[in-house]
Design an enzyme around this catalytic site. Structure first.
Site, mmCIF file in Angstrom:
data_model
loop_
_atom_site.group_PDB
_atom_site.id
_atom_site.type_symbol
_atom_site.label_atom_id
_atom_site.label_comp_id
_atom_site.label_asym_id
_atom_site.label_seq_id
_atom_site.Cartn_x
_atom_site.Cartn_y
_atom_site.Cartn_z
ATOM 1 N N LYS A 48 -3.914 -2.483 4.066
ATOM 2 C CA LYS A 48 -4.389 -0.994 4.358
ATOM 3 C C LYS A 48 -4.428 -1.302 6.154
ATOM 4 C CE LYS A 48 -8.632 -1.531 3.047
ATOM 5 N NZ LYS A 48 -8.347 -2.789 2.232
ATOM 6 N N ARG B 228 -4.381 -15.855 5.344
ATOM 7 C CA ARG B 228 -4.014 -15.470 6.793
ATOM 8 C C ARG B 228 -4.739 -16.574 7.674
ATOM 9 N NH1 ARG B 228 -5.982 -9.826 6.596
ATOM 10 N NH2 ARG B 228 -7.463 -10.705 5.742
ATOM 11 N N ARG C 87 -15.422 -10.718 -3.788
ATOM 12 C CA ARG C 87 -14.550 -9.599 -2.497
ATOM 13 C C ARG C 87 -13.827 -8.084 -3.804
ATOM 14 N NH1 ARG C 87 -11.523 -11.504 2.541
ATOM 15 N NH2 ARG C 87 -10.714 -10.066 2.963
#
Ligand code: AP5
Length: 209
Positions: free
Chosen positions: A17, A123, A167
């Site tokens: 996103k 990441r 999550r």
């Protein structure tokens, strides 16, 4: 110039996103409203609301709706031209947004859980300039320091594997119901593959060219 459109980007954590909305903003001058980015900025600035949000974020839980809705309302100063990234994430948030403004299209980025976990666990982010890396796909040539500015790289607290799994669960139980809520405005895009290819698909689906 204002595009005249309001768009929502929906997708599980790591679906892309932020990556895709930043590209759209660069090219088409939308206003980016990312609740995740806004919350992280508030935490960095020791804002009392940020301090409250931090405990939820670290656990992979959603921050309470009332706080998120107030943040979004405080950032909206015109009728159109917004891209909402990571908002709304619950039905009450979507209902509150309906009362505030009109939404034209909702882009849903579809990515498999396996790919999402691989993207997020690897990441790393530069603490100084915010440049993102990935330990396997896009490592920094300077190891744990940023190629661009030499700043130290860090891993987001919520990018640890156990928190990512939480999550993903939260996305499935609390955010996925929005796919039905927005069914008439929904554009599904395969979010796997090279970033620029995903971007081309989004631009085509939104008829932005
Ligand atoms: P938020 O910051 O919104 O995080 P998220 O959506 O859980 O995850 P990301 O932002 O990291 O995913 P993304 O889809 O933007 O992917 P990205 O482009 O970064 O929220 C964090 C927390 O804040 C929440 O858990 C919650 O606590 C709170 N919060 C936020 N909004 C809230 C709300 N509305 N209500 C309540 N609480 C809220 O990409 C991820 C990685 O993948 C990057 O490394 C990127 O380089 C890589 N990547 C992207 N695209 C590709 C590709 N095509 N191929 C390979 N790698 C790719």
């Amino acid at each position: 110039m204002d595009s005249g459109l309001n768009l929502i980007f929906l997708g599980a954590p790591g679906a892309g996103k932020g990556t895709q909305t930043k590209k759209l903003i660069d090219k088409y001058h939308f206003i980016h409203l990312s609740t995740g980015d806004l919350l992280r900025k508030m935490i960095q600035e020791d804002d009392p609301l940020g301090v409250k949000a931090k405990a939820y974020m670290r656990e992979g839980q959603l921050v309470p709706d009332a706080l998120i809705i107030d943040i979004i309302k405080s950032k909206m100063h015109q009728g159109t031209g917004y891209i909402f990234d990571g908002f709304p994430r619950t039905l009450p948030q979507a209902q509150a947004l309906e009362k505030t403004t009109h939404i034209d299209k909702v882009v849903y980025l579809e990515v498999s859980d396996k790919e999402l976990i691989g993207r997020l666990t690897g990441r790393r982010i530069c603490r100084n300039c915010g440049q993102e890396y990935h330990v396997s796909f896009q490592p920094s040539k300077k190891g744990m320091n940023c190629d661009k500015c030499g700043g130290a790289l860090y891993q987001r607290d919520d990018d640890k594997e156990e928190v990512i799994k939480k999550r993903l669960e939260v996305f499935k139980s609390q955010t996925a119901p929005l796919l039905k809520f927005y069914s008439k405005k929904l554009i599904k895009v395969d979010g796997q593959g090279i970033v620029n290819e995903v971007f081309s698909k989004i631009v085509r689906e939104l008829s932005l060219n």
